[in-house]
Design a protein around this motif. Structure first.
Motif, mmCIF file in Angstrom:
data_model
loop_
_atom_site.group_PDB
_atom_site.id
_atom_site.type_symbol
_atom_site.label_atom_id
_atom_site.label_comp_id
_atom_site.label_asym_id
_atom_site.label_seq_id
_atom_site.Cartn_x
_atom_site.Cartn_y
_atom_site.Cartn_z
ATOM 1 N N LEU A 1 41.767 35.038 29.727
ATOM 2 C CA LEU A 1 41.084 35.165 31.034
ATOM 3 C C LEU A 1 41.810 33.896 31.786
ATOM 4 O O LEU A 1 42.193 34.232 33.258
ATOM 5 C CB LEU A 1 39.829 34.976 31.097
ATOM 6 C CG LEU A 1 38.963 36.228 30.519
ATOM 7 C CD1 LEU A 1 37.510 35.833 30.341
ATOM 8 C CD2 LEU A 1 39.201 37.532 31.326
ATOM 9 N N ASP A 2 42.053 32.815 31.253
ATOM 10 C CA ASP A 2 42.566 31.705 31.944
ATOM 11 C C ASP A 2 44.232 32.247 32.630
ATOM 12 O O ASP A 2 44.783 31.639 33.352
ATOM 13 C CB ASP A 2 42.763 30.295 31.376
ATOM 14 C CG ASP A 2 41.498 29.530 31.630
ATOM 15 O OD1 ASP A 2 40.688 29.929 32.625
ATOM 16 O OD2 ASP A 2 41.260 28.620 30.984
ATOM 17 N N LEU B 1 45.199 35.070 33.023
ATOM 18 C CA LEU B 1 45.294 36.306 33.857
ATOM 19 C C LEU B 1 44.758 35.582 35.334
ATOM 20 O O LEU B 1 45.319 35.994 36.375
ATOM 21 C CB LEU B 1 44.140 37.097 33.891
ATOM 22 C CG LEU B 1 43.964 38.371 34.543
ATOM 23 C CD1 LEU B 1 45.209 38.983 34.816
ATOM 24 C CD2 LEU B 1 42.871 39.096 34.388
ATOM 25 N N PHE C 1 38.594 34.619 24.428
ATOM 26 C CA PHE C 1 38.409 35.286 25.845
ATOM 27 C C PHE C 1 38.985 34.037 26.833
ATOM 28 O O PHE C 1 39.543 34.441 27.768
ATOM 29 C CB PHE C 1 37.018 35.459 26.010
ATOM 30 C CG PHE C 1 36.350 36.547 25.323
ATOM 31 C CD1 PHE C 1 36.389 37.818 25.998
ATOM 32 C CD2 PHE C 1 35.907 36.495 24.193
ATOM 33 C CE1 PHE C 1 35.890 38.883 25.584
ATOM 34 C CE2 PHE C 1 35.252 37.743 23.617
ATOM 35 C CZ PHE C 1 35.463 38.989 24.475
ATOM 36 N N GLN C 2 38.449 32.925 26.498
ATOM 37 C CA GLN C 2 38.801 31.557 27.476
ATOM 38 C C GLN C 2 40.697 31.937 27.762
ATOM 39 O O GLN C 2 40.973 31.822 28.847
ATOM 40 C CB GLN C 2 38.618 30.497 26.974
ATOM 41 C CG GLN C 2 38.794 29.286 27.993
ATOM 42 C CD GLN C 2 37.917 29.363 29.234
ATOM 43 O OE1 GLN C 2 36.993 29.769 29.045
ATOM 44 N NE2 GLN C 2 38.649 29.189 30.497
ATOM 45 N N VAL D 1 37.000 41.170 34.314
ATOM 46 C CA VAL D 1 37.966 41.387 32.942
ATOM 47 C C VAL D 1 37.231 41.015 31.717
ATOM 48 O O VAL D 1 37.676 41.694 30.633
ATOM 49 C CB VAL D 1 39.256 40.571 33.362
ATOM 50 C CG1 VAL D 1 40.207 40.896 32.209
ATOM 51 C CG2 VAL D 1 39.843 41.004 34.662
ATOM 52 N N GLY D 2 36.609 39.933 31.696
ATOM 53 C CA GLY D 2 35.938 39.521 30.689
ATOM 54 C C GLY D 2 34.915 40.503 29.997
ATOM 55 O O GLY D 2 35.109 40.847 28.667
ATOM 56 N N ARG E 1 38.731 33.885 41.515
ATOM 57 C CA ARG E 1 39.008 33.641 40.228
ATOM 58 C C ARG E 1 38.197 33.840 39.283
ATOM 59 O O ARG E 1 37.989 34.489 38.150
ATOM 60 C CB ARG E 1 39.820 32.252 39.886
ATOM 61 C CG ARG E 1 41.231 32.206 40.409
ATOM 62 C CD ARG E 1 41.710 30.729 40.026
ATOM 63 N NE ARG E 1 43.308 30.861 40.349
ATOM 64 C CZ ARG E 1 43.913 30.627 41.359
ATOM 65 N NH1 ARG E 1 43.258 30.278 42.462
ATOM 66 N NH2 ARG E 1 45.336 30.684 41.398
ATOM 67 N N THR F 1 37.279 37.609 39.086
ATOM 68 C CA THR F 1 38.212 38.032 37.931
ATOM 69 C C THR F 1 37.767 37.781 36.559
ATOM 70 O O THR F 1 37.902 38.500 35.733
ATOM 71 C CB THR F 1 39.705 37.617 38.144
ATOM 72 O OG1 THR F 1 39.864 38.168 39.582
ATOM 73 C CG2 THR F 1 40.552 38.354 37.331
ATOM 74 N N PHE F 2 37.613 36.381 36.442
ATOM 75 C CA PHE F 2 37.242 36.023 35.004
ATOM 76 C C PHE F 2 36.052 36.817 34.552
ATOM 77 O O PHE F 2 35.993 37.234 33.331
ATOM 78 C CB PHE F 2 36.685 34.681 35.227
ATOM 79 C CG PHE F 2 36.689 33.886 33.921
ATOM 80 C CD1 PHE F 2 37.498 33.120 33.477
ATOM 81 C CD2 PHE F 2 35.422 34.089 33.080
ATOM 82 C CE1 PHE F 2 37.632 32.285 32.090
ATOM 83 C CE2 PHE F 2 35.249 33.356 31.903
ATOM 84 C CZ PHE F 2 36.194 32.530 31.458
#
Length: 240
Positions: free
Chosen positions: A194-195, A197, A190-191, A40-41, A33, A36-37
């Motif tokens: 991304l959370d 996703l 962003f948070q 993707v960020g 995770r 990915t964070f």
């Protein structure tokens, strides 16, 4: 390329944090995770676009904004439409490279809920709208203060950290994390996407995050409209 290079640095740092944490979890994120964070960020950075936009400020300073006021479309709507087009183009040119490079070197998390396929694109769209509104408000300061460097520097320094770009905001103390979510639109940049996703939370919480973004989008755009209206009155008073 720059976003990809920084992606490796950030990913190794956050993975080291997870490795040193008990059970391999850091603030509820496991290693896939976190990867990915990060990746993707890095891709979203060019889509959401925190920095580098001073079009409105430049036109106010030169007086060209008078042309915008004569057009039949509201300035906020016109600039928002342009920004949405820019974001759409960035999805194909700037978002995909980091997202495709990351899985080649790290184990990443792939969403398992069908609802994430709907919520994540919607969350990204709302993040773009909110970020546009924030940048518009920063630029609009030039209607009253002709030197934008101070407000722009504050935005540059604070937005990345408080938006969740550099690290998940859940690493912060609970009271600060909740205060940021409640009092500012920054975590929505962003948070939140991304959370959504990485499915850090249950489905209803995911939907609640996106709902919160929608509320902030309406409030920020309304703030832009109010500020623009007051700025136009100021221009009239000055004979502009």
């Amino acid at each position: 390329m720059t976003n990809t290079v920084f992606g490796f640095i950030k990913c190794y740092v956050l993975l080291a944090v997870a490795t040193g944490a008990g059970g391999g979890l850091a603030a509820g994120y496991d290693r896939p995770r976190l990867a990915t964070f990060v990746w993707v960020g890095q891709g979203l950075l060019a889509v959401v676009l925190l920095w580098g936009w001073t079009d409105l400020a430049d036109r106010i300073r030169t007086g060209d904004v008078a042309v915008d006021l004569l057009r039949p479309i509201h300035p906020v709507v016109g600039y928002l439409a342009t920004d949405l087009g820019r974001a759409g183009y960035a999805v194909f040119t700037r978002f995909l490279p980091p997202v495709l490079v990351g899985p080649l070197f790290f184990d990443v998390y792939l969403p398992t809920r069908w609802s994430t396929g709907i919520l994540f694109p919607l969350s990204v769209l709302l993040a773009v709208v909110i970020c546009f509104g924030c940048r518009y408000l920063v630029n609009a300061v030039v209607y009253w203060v002709h030197d934008i460097r101070g407000p722009l520097m504050l935005w540059t320094l604070g937005s990345g950290v408080l938006a969740g770009l550099y690290f998940p905001l859940r690493f912060l103390p609970d009271w600060l994390y909740l205060a940021l979510w409640t009092l500012t639109p920054l975590p929505s940049l962003f948070q939140a996407p991304l959370d959504v996703l990485v499915e850090r939370d249950p489905g209803p919480v995911q939907a609640g995050m996106v709902g919160g973004q929608a509320v902030w989008a309406v409030l920020v755009l309304a703030g832009c409209a109010v500020v623009q209206r007051r700025a136009e009155r100021r221009l009239v008073v000055q004979g502009g």
